[in-house]
Scaffold this motif. Structure first.
Motif, PDB file in Angstrom:
ATOM      1  N   SER A 189       0.813  -1.232   0.000  1.00  0.00           N
ATOM      2  CA  SER A 189       0.000   0.000   0.000  1.00  0.00           C
ATOM      3  C   SER A 189       0.838   1.269   0.000  1.00  0.00           C
ATOM      4  O   SER A 189       0.609   2.201   0.804  1.00  0.00           O
ATOM      5  CB  SER A 189      -0.959   0.006   1.206  1.00  0.00           C
ATOM      6  OG  SER A 189      -1.769  -1.152   1.206  1.00  0.00           O
ATOM      7  N   GLN A 190       1.798   1.341  -0.884  1.00  0.00           N
ATOM      8  CA  GLN A 190       2.580   2.577  -1.015  1.00  0.00           C
ATOM      9  C   GLN A 190       1.827   3.547  -1.923  1.00  0.00           C
ATOM     10  O   GLN A 190       1.333   3.159  -2.985  1.00  0.00           O
ATOM     11  CB  GLN A 190       3.963   2.283  -1.606  1.00  0.00           C
ATOM     12  CG  GLN A 190       4.966   1.682  -0.647  1.00  0.00           C
ATOM     13  CD  GLN A 190       6.349   1.574  -1.283  1.00  0.00           C
ATOM     14  OE1 GLN A 190       6.496   1.265  -2.456  1.00  0.00           O
ATOM     15  NE2 GLN A 190       7.377   1.837  -0.485  1.00  0.00           N
ATOM     16  N   THR A 191       1.778   4.814  -1.505  1.00  0.00           N
ATOM     17  CA  THR A 191       1.185   5.873  -2.324  1.00  0.00           C
ATOM     18  C   THR A 191       2.151   7.051  -2.376  1.00  0.00           C
ATOM     19  O   THR A 191       3.034   7.187  -1.516  1.00  0.00           O
ATOM     20  CB  THR A 191      -0.160   6.339  -1.744  1.00  0.00           C
ATOM     21  OG1 THR A 191       0.033   6.792  -0.400  1.00  0.00           O
ATOM     22  CG2 THR A 191      -1.192   5.202  -1.764  1.00  0.00           C
ATOM     23  N   LEU A 192       1.980   7.900  -3.362  1.00  0.00           N
ATOM     24  CA  LEU A 192       2.830   9.087  -3.488  1.00  0.00           C
ATOM     25  C   LEU A 192       2.437  10.103  -2.434  1.00  0.00           C
ATOM     26  O   LEU A 192       1.260  10.491  -2.325  1.00  0.00           O
ATOM     27  CB  LEU A 192       2.707   9.678  -4.892  1.00  0.00           C
ATOM     28  CG  LEU A 192       3.335   8.855  -6.016  1.00  0.00           C
ATOM     29  CD1 LEU A 192       2.968   9.430  -7.377  1.00  0.00           C
ATOM     30  CD2 LEU A 192       4.846   8.812  -5.849  1.00  0.00           C
ATOM     31  N   GLY A 193       3.436  10.542  -1.635  1.00  0.00           N
ATOM     32  CA  GLY A 193       3.163  11.497  -0.569  1.00  0.00           C
ATOM     33  C   GLY A 193       4.459  11.867   0.131  1.00  0.00           C
ATOM     34  O   GLY A 193       5.543  11.768  -0.445  1.00  0.00           O
ATOM     35  N   THR A 194       4.351  12.299   1.390  1.00  0.00           N
ATOM     36  CA  THR A 194       5.536  12.649   2.186  1.00  0.00           C
ATOM     37  C   THR A 194       5.568  11.756   3.427  1.00  0.00           C
ATOM     38  O   THR A 194       4.531  11.463   4.027  1.00  0.00           O
ATOM     39  CB  THR A 194       5.507  14.123   2.608  1.00  0.00           C
ATOM     40  OG1 THR A 194       4.309  14.389   3.360  1.00  0.00           O
ATOM     41  CG2 THR A 194       5.561  15.033   1.399  1.00  0.00           C
ATOM     42  N   CYS A 195       6.797  11.359   3.785  1.00  0.00           N
ATOM     43  CA  CYS A 195       6.982  10.461   4.926  1.00  0.00           C
ATOM     44  C   CYS A 195       8.448  10.485   5.345  1.00  0.00           C
ATOM     45  O   CYS A 195       9.301  11.016   4.618  1.00  0.00           O
ATOM     46  CB  CYS A 195       6.554   9.037   4.569  1.00  0.00           C
ATOM     47  SG  CYS A 195       7.400   8.365   3.101  1.00  0.00           S
ATOM     48  N   PRO A 196       8.783   9.916   6.516  1.00  0.00           N
ATOM     49  CA  PRO A 196      10.189   9.892   6.961  1.00  0.00           C
ATOM     50  C   PRO A 196      11.050   9.035   6.031  1.00  0.00           C
ATOM     51  O   PRO A 196      10.613   7.990   5.547  1.00  0.00           O
ATOM     52  CB  PRO A 196      10.104   9.291   8.365  1.00  0.00           C
ATOM     53  CG  PRO A 196       8.703   9.484   8.804  1.00  0.00           C
ATOM     54  CD  PRO A 196       7.870   9.412   7.566  1.00  0.00           C
ATOM     55  N   ASN A 256      -9.786   3.532  -4.812  1.00  0.00           N
ATOM     56  CA  ASN A 256     -10.574   4.767  -4.789  1.00  0.00           C
ATOM     57  C   ASN A 256      -9.954   5.854  -5.664  1.00  0.00           C
ATOM     58  O   ASN A 256      -9.869   7.028  -5.284  1.00  0.00           O
ATOM     59  CB  ASN A 256     -10.743   5.282  -3.355  1.00  0.00           C
ATOM     60  CG  ASN A 256     -11.475   4.305  -2.466  1.00  0.00           C
ATOM     61  OD1 ASN A 256     -12.372   3.597  -2.916  1.00  0.00           O
ATOM     62  ND2 ASN A 256     -11.086   4.258  -1.187  1.00  0.00           N
ATOM     63  N   GLY A 257      -9.436   5.431  -6.816  1.00  0.00           N
ATOM     64  CA  GLY A 257      -8.862   6.378  -7.749  1.00  0.00           C
ATOM     65  C   GLY A 257      -7.437   6.790  -7.442  1.00  0.00           C
ATOM     66  O   GLY A 257      -6.838   7.567  -8.200  1.00  0.00           O
ATOM     67  N   THR A 258      -6.852   6.288  -6.373  1.00  0.00           N
ATOM     68  CA  THR A 258      -5.479   6.633  -5.999  1.00  0.00           C
ATOM     69  C   THR A 258      -4.533   5.517  -6.446  1.00  0.00           C
ATOM     70  O   THR A 258      -4.766   4.340  -6.136  1.00  0.00           O
ATOM     71  CB  THR A 258      -5.351   6.820  -4.482  1.00  0.00           C
ATOM     72  OG1 THR A 258      -6.261   7.847  -4.064  1.00  0.00           O
ATOM     73  CG2 THR A 258      -3.929   7.209  -4.091  1.00  0.00           C
ATOM     74  N   THR A 259      -3.484   5.924  -7.165  1.00  0.00           N
ATOM     75  CA  THR A 259      -2.501   4.932  -7.617  1.00  0.00           C
ATOM     76  C   THR A 259      -1.725   4.398  -6.421  1.00  0.00           C
ATOM     77  O   THR A 259      -1.131   5.155  -5.645  1.00  0.00           O
ATOM     78  CB  THR A 259      -1.518   5.554  -8.627  1.00  0.00           C
ATOM     79  OG1 THR A 259      -2.260   6.040  -9.743  1.00  0.00           O
ATOM     80  CG2 THR A 259      -0.507   4.521  -9.107  1.00  0.00           C
TER      81      THR A 259
END
Length: 411
Positions: A120-127, A309-312
C-alpha cells in the motif's frame, strides 16, 4: 723498370681481409658430419631424450590432445527452460507464474525463495529510511536535496521515524518507504522439490553436426523421468534441491540470502566415433562471491501497481532468490590430413633436439671436448685458378714463366 707498388695501409689490408672472410662465409656450404662416439652415458642420454620426445607426441599430442583432428569450439546453442511446482508462505500459496522471473524460459532466470513486502505505497511525504540519514533539526535537512541512495526528494523537515526515538528527514516519495513497513515472507519450504526442464540443442557448423539433450522417445517420456547421469542422462529435468546440492551449497541458507548457481553443459564430441558417443555432461557450481560480505547474496526489486478509490497504489517487493545461469560450451573434432601432417613433421623435427643436446654436452662438458670439436668441424677449400691477365697466361703456356706454387690455388 716499373716503379714498385707501395704497400697498402694496415687498416685497409685488415678491411680487405674481413671483406674476403665475410664474402667467403656467405658462399660457404655446410653439411653435417657423422661422428660415432663410443660413450655409453652419452648414448643413454641421447636415446632417453628421443624416447621422451616420442612419448610426448604419441601420448599427449596425438592421444590426449587429438592433434590429428580439425576442431571447432563454441557450438551454436539454444536453451529453453521451464519450472514447475507450487509452494506456500505464511499468507498464501505461490505458483510458478509468481515466483519465476522472467517467465519467458530463457537461459537465465530467478526462482524467488524469500520476499520483503512493503504494501500500500502511495505518493506522498513520509520519513526517510534511517539507513540513509538521521537528523536532529530542520537545519540538517536541505529542501530540494536528492540523495541517490535514498528514496525521494527532501522537503526540509526533520520528522520522527516510524518507530523509536530517532528522527529522519522527510521526503516526497512512495510512502511508507521500504524498511519502514516491510513484511518478510519465506517461500522456500517446498522449493527443493521444484523441477526445472533445461532443453538444449547445439550445432557445429563446420562439421554440419547437430544434437539435443532430450532422448527421442514417447511423448509422455518427460512427464515421468528425472535426470540421472548413469541411467537417464537424456532426461534434462532437475530438482532445484539436487542442483543446489551438486553445487555444494546449503539450500536453506541460499534460499534466505539468495545466490547464483551455474548449470554448465559441456559438449565435447569426437566426430570420428558414432553420434551416440557425443553426450552432454552437466556440472553445477556457485557463481557469485558468497564469502564477500559486501556483495554476498542475490536480490532484486519489483512492484505491482493498482488503484484504490482512484489513488494509484503499489506493493513493493524485494525478492531474494536463486538465479540459475545455464552455460553451454564444448568442442568438436574430426580427422583431417593437414593437422596430421603438420604435427607429424613437428614430431620428426623435435627428435633432433636429442642430437643438439648431446652435441652441447660433448663439446662443453666432456674431458676431450677439444678433440671432439676438431673431429666434428672440418674446413675444406675447393681449389680454383686465379684470374690472370692474358700476357701472363700466354707466358705460362709458352713456359717462359715458372708456374706459381701449389698453395697459390687455395683460398
Amino acid at each position: 723498370m716499373a716503379a714498385a707498388q707501395r704497400p697498402l695501409p694496415a687498416r685497409v689490408a685488415a678491411a680487405q681481409r674481413l671483406a674476403r672472410g665475410c664474402w667467403s662465409a656467405f658462399w660457404d656450404y655446410e653439411t653435417p658430419k657423422v661422428i660415432v662416439v663410443r660413450n655409453r652415458r652419452l648414448g643413454a642420454v641421447y636415446r632417453t631424450v628421443q624416447l621422451l620426445i616420442l612419448l610426448y607426441f604419441v601420448w599427449y599430442v596425438f592421444i590426449v590432445q587429438k592433434s590429428y583432428q580439425d576442431s571447432e569450439t563454441g557450438p551454436e546453442s539454444s536453451i529453453i527452460t521451464k519450472v514447475k511446482g507450487i509452494t506456500t508462505s505464511e499468507h498464501k500459496v505461490w505458483d510458478v507464474e509468481e515466483y519465476v522471473k522472467p517467465p519467458e524460459g530463457g537461459s537465465v532466470f530467478s526462482i524467488i525463495t524469500r520476499i520483503e513486502v512493503t504494501p500500500s505505497q502511495t505518493l506522498g511525504t513520509c520519513p526517510e529510511s534511517m539507513r540513509v540519514h538521521t537528523c536532529h533539526s530542520d537545519d540538517d535537512c536541505i529542501a530540494g536535496e536528492l540523495d541517490m541512495l535514498g528514496n525521494g526528494l527532501r522537503t526540509g523537515h526533520c520528522v520522527p521515524y516510524y518507530y523509536g526515538a530517532f528522527k529522519t528527514c522527510e521526503v516526497s516519495a512512495w510512502c511508507p518507504v521500504e524498511d519502514g513497513a516491510s513484511v518478510s515472507q519465506f517461500l522456500g519450504k517446498m522449493a527443493p522439490n521444484f523441477t526445472i526442464l533445461i532443453k538444449n540443442s547445439i550445432h557445429y557448423p563446420k562439421f554440419k553436426f547437430s544434437k539435443g539433450n532430450i532422448a527421442s522417445q514417447k511423448n509422455d517420456y518427460l512427464k515421468r523421468c528425472t535426470f540421472d547421469s548413469d541411467f537417464d542422462p537424456y532426461c534434462p529435468i532437475f530438482r532445484l534441491g539436487f542442483i543446489v546440492e551438486q553445487a555444494g551449497e546449503n539450500f536453506e541458507e541460499l534460499a534466505h540470502k539468495g545466490g547464483v548457481i551455474g548449470v554448465i553443459i559441456n559438449w565435447d564430441c569426437d566426430l570420428d566415433l558414432s553420434e551416440s558417443e557425443c553426450n552432454p555432461k552437466y556440472s553445477f557450481r556457485r557463481l557469485d562471491p558468497k564469502h564477500v560480505p559486501a556483495s554476498s547474496g542475490y536480490n532484486f526489486r519489483f512492484a505491482k501497481y493498482y488503484k484504490i478509490n482512484g489513488t494509484t497504489t503499489r506493493t513493493l517487493i524485494k525478492a531474494y532468490g536463486i538465479r540459475i545461469d545455464v552455460i553451454v560450451h564444448g568442442q568438436a573434432g574430426k580427422f583431417s590430413l593437414i593437422p596430421t601432417i603438420i604435427n607429424l613433421a613437428t614430431a620428426l623435427t623435435s627428435i633432433g633436439v636429442g642430437s643438439f643436446l648431446c652435441d652441447w654436452i660433448l663439446l662443453t662438458f666432456m674431458n676431450k671436448n677439444k678433440v671432439y670439436s676438431h673431429k666434428k668441424f672440418d674446413k675444406v677449400c675447393t681449389p680454383r685458378h686465379p684470374s690472370y691477365s692474358w700476357p701472363v697466361t700466354l707466358a705460362l703456356v709458352l713456359g717462359q714463366v715458372p708456374p706459381p706454387p701449389s698453395h697459390y690455388f687455395q683460398d
